[in-house]
Design a protein around this motif. Structure first.
Motif, short mmCIF file in Angstrom:
data_model
loop_
_atom_site.label_atom_id
_atom_site.label_comp_id
_atom_site.label_asym_id
_atom_site.label_seq_id
_atom_site.Cartn_x
_atom_site.Cartn_y
_atom_site.Cartn_z
N ARG A 138 3.44 -10.69 15.30
CA ARG A 138 3.85 -9.58 14.42
C ARG A 138 2.65 -8.71 14.05
N VAL A 139 2.86 -7.41 14.04
CA VAL A 139 1.87 -6.44 13.58
C VAL A 139 2.49 -5.67 12.43
N ASP A 140 1.78 -5.59 11.31
CA ASP A 140 2.20 -4.77 10.18
C ASP A 140 1.17 -3.66 10.01
N PRO A 141 1.39 -2.52 10.65
CA PRO A 141 0.37 -1.49 10.69
C PRO A 141 0.31 -0.58 9.46
N SER A 142 1.21 -0.74 8.50
CA SER A 142 1.30 0.23 7.41
C SER A 142 0.03 0.32 6.58
N ALA A 143 -0.79 -0.73 6.56
CA ALA A 143 -2.09 -0.67 5.89
C ALA A 143 -3.22 -0.49 6.90
N GLY A 144 -2.87 -0.30 8.15
CA GLY A 144 -3.87 -0.18 9.23
C GLY A 144 -3.94 -1.47 10.02
N MET A 153 0.85 -1.17 0.00
CA MET A 153 0.00 0.00 0.00
C MET A 153 0.89 1.23 0.00
N GLY A 154 0.51 2.20 -0.78
CA GLY A 154 1.27 3.44 -0.82
C GLY A 154 0.33 4.62 -1.05
N PHE A 155 0.86 5.79 -0.82
CA PHE A 155 0.09 7.01 -0.99
C PHE A 155 0.92 8.01 -1.78
N THR A 156 0.25 8.84 -2.56
CA THR A 156 0.93 9.95 -3.20
C THR A 156 1.12 11.04 -2.16
N GLN A 168 -5.30 5.35 10.11
CA GLN A 168 -5.91 5.38 11.45
C GLN A 168 -5.28 4.35 12.39
N THR A 169 -3.95 4.27 12.33
CA THR A 169 -3.20 3.36 13.18
C THR A 169 -1.92 4.06 13.64
N HIS A 170 -1.70 4.11 14.93
CA HIS A 170 -0.53 4.77 15.50
C HIS A 170 0.77 4.14 15.00
N PHE A 171 1.79 4.96 14.83
CA PHE A 171 3.13 4.50 14.43
C PHE A 171 3.09 3.64 13.17
N ALA A 172 2.27 4.01 12.19
CA ALA A 172 2.01 3.14 11.04
C ALA A 172 2.97 3.29 9.88
#
Length: 187
Positions: A64-70, A1-4, A41-45
């Motif tokens: 393991r938690v991968d928060p980058s997508a929430g 997942m990425g954002f401009t 909407q996830t802290h330290f993401a």
């Protein structure tokens, strides 16, 4: 997942709700949400943030938690089931913490005091010594356990896990986070 850049910029000033266990033992306090954090909407993401890898390495989290997508619902449940919580000194999202004013940090310190009085965690761990110094008027504060309690909680200042804090590693962060987790009875 990425954002401009434009997509991320659209989240400027957004708020990310606190994530708090019912039986709150250890409250981590970030400076403020980044734009990626606000977007999912996830802290330290942010993908280069070392918060969750450090918690896993320290044994504070067991999966393991991968928060980058929430965070998933299961991720949030695991976090809360461990007696953990996350909040921020300043609620509004920015690209960098340096965009915050000293007044915002002091006001955030007052909000944090009220949250700690209300929720009564055993330990509060503020991630970022510079922000702690500004928010609480403690210019000489150092990392580690502080010589004062915080609204009845044991107070720690721990390194910020942001990728911008380049001299910290997952290993050094894990060690720094394990100490307040031990004090809180999580480890």
């Amino acid at each position: 997942m990425g954002f401009t850049k434009a997509e991320l910029e659209s989240f400027r000033d957004a708020v990310v709700p606190d994530l708090l266990a019912d039986d709150l033992r250890l409250l981590f306090v970030g400076i403020n949400p980044g734009l990626w954090t606000a977007a999912v909407q996830t802290h330290f993401a942010h993908p280069v943030n070392r918060f969750y890898p450090a918690l896993l390495r320290a044994g504070i989290l067991t999966a393991r938690v991968d928060p980058s997508a929430g965070m998933t619902d299961a991720d949030r449940e695991q976090f809360r089931s461990r007696g953990l919580g996350i909040t921020n000194l300043a609620p509004r999202a920015t690209a960098r913490a340096s965009e915050l004013t000293a007044l915002e940090l002091r006001e955030g310190g007052a909000r944090l005091r009220e949250l700690v009085r209300t929720r009564s965690p055993r330990v509060v761990a503020i991630a970022g010594v510079t922000a702690y110094r500004q928010a609480f008027g403690r210019p000489g504060a150092q990392l580690g356990r502080q010589d004062t309690t915080f609204e009845g909680a044991e107070l720690w200042v721990v390194p910020n896990p942001s990728g911008l804090n380049a001299h910290e590693t997952v290993a050094t962060l894990a060690e720094a986070y394990a100490a307040p987790a031990t004090a809180a009875g999580i480890l």
